[in-house]
Design a protein around this motif. Structure first.
Motif, PDB file in Angstrom:
ATOM      1  N   GLU A  17      16.294 -44.977  50.853  1.00 10.15           N
ATOM      2  CA  GLU A  17      16.582 -46.304  50.298  1.00 10.15           C
ATOM      3  C   GLU A  17      16.220 -47.362  51.332  1.00 10.15           C
ATOM      4  O   GLU A  17      16.433 -47.173  52.525  1.00 10.15           O
ATOM      5  CB  GLU A  17      18.084 -46.371  49.983  1.00 10.15           C
ATOM      6  N   GLU A  69       6.399 -52.487  54.814  1.00  5.68           N
ATOM      7  CA  GLU A  69       5.706 -51.618  53.852  1.00  5.68           C
ATOM      8  C   GLU A  69       6.447 -50.310  53.595  1.00  5.68           C
ATOM      9  O   GLU A  69       5.978 -49.481  52.830  1.00  5.68           O
ATOM     10  CB  GLU A  69       4.298 -51.314  54.358  1.00  5.68           C
ATOM     11  N   GLN A  83       8.680 -47.634  51.990  1.00  2.00           N
ATOM     12  CA  GLN A  83       9.125 -47.398  50.620  1.00  2.00           C
ATOM     13  C   GLN A  83       9.846 -46.057  50.556  1.00  2.00           C
ATOM     14  O   GLN A  83       9.573 -45.170  51.371  1.00  2.00           O
ATOM     15  CB  GLN A  83       7.935 -47.403  49.667  1.00  2.00           C
ATOM     16  N   ASN A 113       8.675 -42.207  51.804  1.00  2.00           N
ATOM     17  CA  ASN A 113       7.829 -42.163  53.004  1.00  2.00           C
ATOM     18  C   ASN A 113       8.471 -41.283  54.069  1.00  2.00           C
ATOM     19  O   ASN A 113       9.679 -41.300  54.257  1.00  2.00           O
ATOM     20  CB  ASN A 113       7.628 -43.555  53.609  1.00  2.00           C
TER      21      ASN A 113
END
Length: 174
Positions: free
Chosen positions: A55, A36, A38, A41
């Protein structure tokens, strides 16, 4: 009689099954959390470093650890994804409080005891004597106060001469 070893064996197998089941569940949760991730974050690595995800690749993550500092980590090295509030609180020291209009709790109790009058000096307001924190014995203090003269000081000197003075290297063992 032969059922006792069989019962112990079954209990051991059940305990091993429960332990591996909880470990497998934790691993699945960690894998799901890492999938999860991304960009943007805030994360904490398993080494304790806080950074922002720049990235995400299949097995690696590029982290921005500060101005001009980009680090490439394996996805398995990500220990936790942090909420924006938690990341800002830890990294930048920014407290985001939804109750900003609420009363602030003071760090000390001085604001709770203040009055509208001008505060008086605490030492001047106190009628107590100053406490002597020296290593004198209370009995010697009383004896010195009661006897004002050469006799009182002579007994104090005699007591001091009775005890041999020790240095750091001396010991009682001979």
């Amino acid at each position: 009689m032969n059922s006792l070893p069989l019962l112990v064996f079954i209990v051991l197998i059940a305990a091993m099954f429960l332990m591996t089941r909880s470990t497998r569940k934790r691993q699945q949760q960690a894998t799901q959390m890492r999938n999860e991730i991304q960009p943007g974050n805030g994360v904490r690595t398993i080494g304790g470093m806080y950074a922002t995800v720049k990235e995400v690749n299949e097995d690696t993550v590029l982290l921005d650890a500060g101005p001009g500092v980009e680090l490439l980590f394996a996805k398995n090295a990500i220990g936790a994804i942090l909420t924006d509030d938690e990341y800002n609180r830890i990294v930048h020291g920014i407290e985001h409080d939804l109750k900003s209009d609420a009363d602030v709790v003071p760090d000390d109790a001085s604001s709770l005891t203040e009055t509208d009058d001008a505060p008086a000096d605490a030492a001047a307001a106190s009628d107590d004597k100053a406490v002597d924190l020296g290593k004198k014995d209370a009995a010697e203090d009383e004896a010195a106060e009661k006897t004002d003269g050469p006799a009182g000081s002579a007994t104090a000197e005699a007591k001091a001469d009775e005890e041999p003075k020790k240095t750091d290297g001396d010991s009682d063992a001979k």
